[in-house]
Every structure is written in C-alpha cells, then in structure tokens.
Design a protein around this motif. Structure first.
Motif, short mmCIF file in Angstrom:
data_model
loop_
_atom_site.label_atom_id
_atom_site.label_comp_id
_atom_site.label_asym_id
_atom_site.label_seq_id
_atom_site.Cartn_x
_atom_site.Cartn_y
_atom_site.Cartn_z
N TRP A 151 -9.42 -46.32 18.84
CA TRP A 151 -9.33 -46.08 20.28
C TRP A 151 -10.22 -44.91 20.64
CZ3 TRP A 151 -3.75 -46.07 18.45
CH2 TRP A 151 -3.32 -47.39 18.24
N ASP A 152 -11.35 -45.19 21.29
CA ASP A 152 -12.39 -44.18 21.42
C ASP A 152 -12.30 -43.34 22.69
OD1 ASP A 152 -15.23 -46.29 22.41
OD2 ASP A 152 -13.12 -46.29 23.02
N PRO A 156 -5.21 -37.19 22.38
CA PRO A 156 -5.84 -37.33 21.06
C PRO A 156 -7.32 -37.70 21.21
CG PRO A 156 -3.73 -38.46 21.11
CD PRO A 156 -4.05 -38.07 22.52
N LEU A 175 2.82 -39.44 17.68
CA LEU A 175 2.32 -40.53 18.52
C LEU A 175 3.03 -41.84 18.17
CD1 LEU A 175 -1.46 -39.64 18.13
CD2 LEU A 175 0.02 -39.12 20.10
N TYR A 208 -3.66 -36.80 13.13
CA TYR A 208 -2.88 -38.01 12.91
C TYR A 208 -3.73 -39.08 12.25
CZ TYR A 208 0.52 -36.10 16.25
OH TYR A 208 1.44 -35.31 16.90
N TYR A 265 0.03 -42.39 27.22
CA TYR A 265 -1.43 -42.44 27.24
C TYR A 265 -1.92 -43.89 27.22
CZ TYR A 265 -1.40 -37.55 25.52
OH TYR A 265 -1.21 -36.20 25.35
N LEU A 321 -10.60 -39.39 18.95
CA LEU A 321 -11.00 -40.12 17.74
C LEU A 321 -11.93 -39.26 16.90
CD1 LEU A 321 -10.92 -42.83 16.17
CD2 LEU A 321 -12.91 -43.53 17.52
N TYR A 336 -7.20 -39.00 14.16
CA TYR A 336 -7.26 -38.42 15.49
C TYR A 336 -6.94 -36.93 15.41
CZ TYR A 336 -7.45 -43.16 17.21
OH TYR A 336 -7.86 -44.45 17.45
N TRP A 368 -9.48 -42.02 25.77
CA TRP A 368 -8.08 -41.92 26.16
C TRP A 368 -7.95 -41.39 27.58
CZ3 TRP A 368 -3.73 -41.88 22.41
CH2 TRP A 368 -4.12 -42.30 21.13
#
Lengths: 111, 120
Positions: free
Chosen positions: B107-108, A45, B45, A88, B95, A47, A37, B110
């Motif tokens: 996770w595409d 964040p 995170l 990350y 988030y 992807l 990320y 957010w």
C-alpha cells in the motif's frame, strides 16, 4: 494477538546497525511477499520496503529487507535519530478466504 | 501528486453507524484497489478489507463480515467505508490506503486517517 510476530522494542545508537525480525507461517510469509511500514508518531504508516527487499523511490538505501522461509527481517544501517518510529511487517495470508495481516509493531528507540 | 484525503473526525454512540470517505486525486481512481486499515490508540495496525473501485468487488476481514461495507463513487473518485453496530472497541483511527493488487499488502499511499470515537 497479531498473526505475525515482531519484538515489541529495539534500540541502537546513532551510526549503529539494527535489525527487526518478523515471524509468520506457511500461509502468509511462507507463500507471499513481505512489506515493511514505518510509522512516525501521529502520522499515517509509510511504505518502507515492498516485495521482501525493494525500496520505494525516496527511501534511503540504509533500509533493507530480506526474507527466508517463514521469517523476514528489516535492517537499518547508519542509524539516525529520525529513524525513531514504529515499524510494522505485513503480508497477505491465504487462510480465512485471504486477508492482510500485520505484525504487532516494533518501537525503535535511538539512544 | 497522489493524494488520499479522508473525512473528518466522528463521534458516535454505541450501536450507531459511521461512514468514512477517502477522496483520491493525482491518479486514475479505478486503476488501484483501496484498502482500509484501522489503529486503536496505542495499538497496532489491523486490516479491515479491500475494494476494487473499477468493479466494486470487495473482500472483508472475517472479523468485520456483516458489519462493514466498502463502496465507491467513481464520478468523484471517492471510496467509502461504513461500519455499523459500533461498540467502544471500534474507537480507532481509520486509514484508507492505495493498493496494487488484492493478494498483496503493498500500500503505497495512505490517507491522513480519520478518528472515530464511540462513546455513550
């Protein structure tokens, strides 16, 4: 203390190639795929790489990922100023009934 | 287009609870998991847990077991994360993120994040 280990910082000049490492164990990277990320200041964040080496639509091919054993790495070629961000790595961990785990993040500075 | 829109910032006192919402649009809400991730100021995170909007099934990080509850209202395509017994260390941006499957961290999309401040 993060489950996955990343260097806290990395840097490079425009046009250079930089790599960021991510080290884990048999319960996470060793048995599951790795995702990367990118987080720009003040934003959510994004992807960047999924399933070890796949790029979502819209991510430039300057970004690439790889995995070997219990380690993974993110490579950025042709470094640009807009690449300055936090990066990350993340993976699923099979311990403790299963959980998502992250690296501590790497702050990339474009000099 | 796919969007996850979260509720606004909250200020809570220690010991209170907070409930953050995440409204999905642009896709079939029940077809993808919703995960919650938090980030304290200047920190990394931290994954909190997941919920399957179709079944309502959940899985929580051990650290938050007993304090977190993830629910949904499918009629309005909205997921919720409630955290109780708040302490100062819970001050963070929370988030929501759309996921493909339980055992991945792919996770595409957010949400924009919700700042929760815990202060007396």
């Amino acid at each position: 203390q993060s489950v996955l280990t990343q260097p806290p910082s990395a840097s490079g000049t425009p046009g250079q190639r930089v790599t960021i490492s991510c080290s884990g164990s048999s319960s996470n990277i060793g048995s599951n795929t790795v995702n990367w990320y990118q987080q720009l200041p003040g934003t959510a964040p994004k992807l960047l790489i999924y399933s070890n080496n796949q790029r979502p639509s819209g991510v430039p091919d300057r970004f690439s990922g790889s995995k070997s054993g219990t380690s993974a790495s993110l490579a950025i070629s042709g470094l640009q100023s807009e690449d300055e961000a936090d990066y990350y790595c993340a993976a699923w961990d099979d311990s403790l009934n299963g959980r998502g785990v992250f690296g501590g993040g790497t702050k990339l500075t474009v000099l | 287009q796919v969007q996850l829109v979260q509720s606004g910032a909250e200020v809570k006192k220690p010991g209170a609870s907070v409930k953050v919402s995440c409204k999905a649009s642009g896709y079939t809400f029940t077809s993808y998991d919703i995960n919650w991730v938090r980030q304290a100021t200047g920190q990394g995170l931290e994954w909190m847990g997941w919920m399957n909007p179709n079944s309502g099934n959940t899985g929580y990080a051990q650290k938050f077991q007993g304090r977190v509850t993830m629910t949904r209202n499918t009629s309005i395509s909205t997921a919720y994360m409630e955290l109780s017994s708040l302490r100062s260390e819970d001050t963070a941006v929370y988030y929501c993120a759309r996921g493909f499957a339980v055992t991945t961290t792919t996770w595409d999309y957010w949400g924009q994040g919700t700042l929760v401040t815990v202060s007396s």
